[in-house]
Design a protein around this motif. Structure first.
Motif, PDB file in Angstrom:
ATOM      1  N   PRO A 191      32.757  48.471  42.473  1.00  0.00           N
ATOM      2  CA  PRO A 191      32.764  47.455  41.420  1.00  0.00           C
ATOM      3  C   PRO A 191      34.099  46.717  41.390  1.00  0.00           C
ATOM      4  CG  PRO A 191      33.134  49.616  40.469  1.00  0.00           C
ATOM      5  CD  PRO A 191      32.890  49.842  41.919  1.00  0.00           C
ATOM      6  N   HIS A 195      28.818  35.486  42.486  1.00  0.00           N
ATOM      7  CA  HIS A 195      29.507  36.776  42.635  1.00  0.00           C
ATOM      8  C   HIS A 195      30.397  36.997  41.412  1.00  0.00           C
ATOM      9  CE1 HIS A 195      28.176  37.238  46.768  1.00  0.00           C
ATOM     10  NE2 HIS A 195      28.589  35.999  47.030  1.00  0.00           N
ATOM     11  N   ARG A 196      29.863  37.705  40.484  1.00  0.00           N
ATOM     12  CA  ARG A 196      30.610  37.951  39.257  1.00  0.00           C
ATOM     13  C   ARG A 196      31.261  39.338  39.298  1.00  0.00           C
ATOM     14  NH1 ARG A 196      29.731  34.753  34.942  1.00  0.00           N
ATOM     15  NH2 ARG A 196      30.293  36.477  33.527  1.00  0.00           N
ATOM     16  N   ASP A 217      32.173  43.007  38.060  1.00  0.00           N
ATOM     17  CA  ASP A 217      31.333  44.018  37.422  1.00  0.00           C
ATOM     18  C   ASP A 217      31.867  44.442  36.060  1.00  0.00           C
ATOM     19  OD1 ASP A 217      29.414  44.761  39.779  1.00  0.00           O
ATOM     20  OD2 ASP A 217      31.432  44.731  40.653  1.00  0.00           O
ATOM     21  N   TYR A 218      33.178  44.505  35.937  1.00  0.00           N
ATOM     22  CA  TYR A 218      33.772  44.962  34.682  1.00  0.00           C
ATOM     23  C   TYR A 218      34.704  43.897  34.125  1.00  0.00           C
ATOM     24  CZ  TYR A 218      32.362  49.614  36.363  1.00  0.00           C
ATOM     25  OH  TYR A 218      31.642  50.690  36.837  1.00  0.00           O
TER      26      TYR A 218
END
Length: 373
Positions: A250, A269-270, A272-273
């Motif tokens: 992540p 593409h983001r 994850d946190y």
């Protein structure tokens, strides 16, 4: 011990006085001898006139008188000799003293001079040792101030691409050539990506720069637990997506950095946190605290790992200076506040590992802070 020698003039004077006394004694002895001889002669003449009448022998009184006078003369001679002998001895001693004094003045040290020299040398030696001790104390103080950085394997000033480490805390540095465009200008330098051992099986990658292959090679067979970015400028996120995809790890980023992120990786593409200052993460054996460091960008953060004694400062603080974006300070006042309140408040021996350049320490940069205000 120091010795005090009489002046030469006094020695000479004593010798002269002794010689004069000897002469006086000799003169007295000579006069007494002459009187004894004269008396003896007169008595001898009287004895000759009466020789015929007194053929039975010499008058005992005359002989005794002569013997007495001779004895007196001998005694006088002996006394004169005895008096003359000390005078001669004094004379010799005075002369010897003069010679010794002359020899001393020509560079032959006597016992006193030797002792004095040794005492002086000892004092000089003690003084030298004291000065050395003070120098050692000064060097020791300097060493204490500089030791955390100078003993750090990442404290080198050379800027060459390559891998350094891991160090004793399990931290590895991967350096790569960065080409960064900002405000229509292009900047090239050597950037740092950090790999931190979380446990025996995995690592955390911080600020993945342009060389994904070098980072993956340094990671080896271990798992990547997290890709953590300090902000979304290209040198800090360029290979984030590639490393995340290949390792199924992540990505963590502050939400206020999404605009810059999309410029580099697009909307598909983001991260994850979404992380913010004040938060913390437990990854493997590590507890990682998120430190808010706005200034170079609104969502800039740092990652502090107290059990390792390190903080990853990104571009907020580098060795000897606040970090710049390109050649510009975005929000200098806010950046200084972040440095003073969030980074320099950490323990003094905390190592600061930045996005570029060598490692430094909180103690070292705390001394520089006033010059930046």
């Amino acid at each position: 011990m120091f010795w005090k020698r009489k002046p030469k003039t006094q020695d000479g004077q004593e010798a002269t006085d002794s010689a004069a006394e000897a002469v006086v004694d000799d003169t007295g002895a000579t006069e007494e001898t002459a009187r004894a001889e004269a008396t003896s002669g007169e008595k001898a003449a009287t004895a000759d006139k009466k020789a015929d009448a007194e053929k039975a022998g010499e008058p005992e009184g005359a002989g005794a008188s002569a013997d007495s006078d001779d004895a007196a003369g001998d005694s006088a001679d002996d006394t004169a000799g005895e008096k003359a002998a000390p005078a001669a001895a004094d004379d010799d001693e005075s002369a010897a003293g003069a010679v010794s004094a002359d020899a001393g003045s020509e560079g032959a040290p006597d016992a006193g001079d030797t002792d004095a020299t040794e005492t002086t040398d000892g004092a000089d030696s003690e003084k030298t040792d004291s000065e050395k001790a003070e120098d050692e104390d000064t060097d020791s103080e300097k060493t204490e101030d500089e030791a955390p950085a100078s003993s750090d394997v990442f404290a080198d000033d050379t800027e060459e691409a390559g891998v350094t480490g891991p160090d004793s805390e399990g931290v590895t540095r991967v350096r790569a050539a960065v080409s960064f465009e900002f405000d229509d200008e292009k900047f090239e330098y050597i950037g740092n990506t950090w790999i931190v051992r979380a446990d025996d099986d995995g690592v955390v990658v911080i600020d993945p720069g342009p060389d994904a292959e070098a980072v993956l090679e340094a990671v080896g067979e271990r798992e990547v637990y997290l890709v953590a970015c300090t902000n979304a400028y290209a040198p800090h996120i360029e290979s984030a997506v590639k490393i995340a995809e290949e390792t199924e790890a992540p990505v963590a980023l502050h939400p206020r950095e999404m605009r810059l992120w999309r410029r580099q990786h697009g909307a598909e593409h983001r991260p994850d946190y979404e992380i913010e200052g004040g938060g913390s993460m437990t990854i493997g054996d590590l507890q990682i605290d998120v430190v808010a460091l706005p200034g170079t960008s609104p969502g800039t953060v740092g990652y502090s790992i107290s059990q390792l004694g390190v903080v990853f400062s990104g571009d907020t603080l580098r060795k000897g200076e606040p970090g710049m974006v390109g050649n510009t300070y975005i929000d200098y006042t806010t950046q200084l506040a972040s440095i003073g309140e969030s980074l320099l408040s950490l323990p003094p021996d905390t190592r600061i590992l930045p996005d570029r350049g060598p490692a430094t320490t909180v103690a070292a940069e705390g001394k520089n802070f006033d010059s930046w205000v």
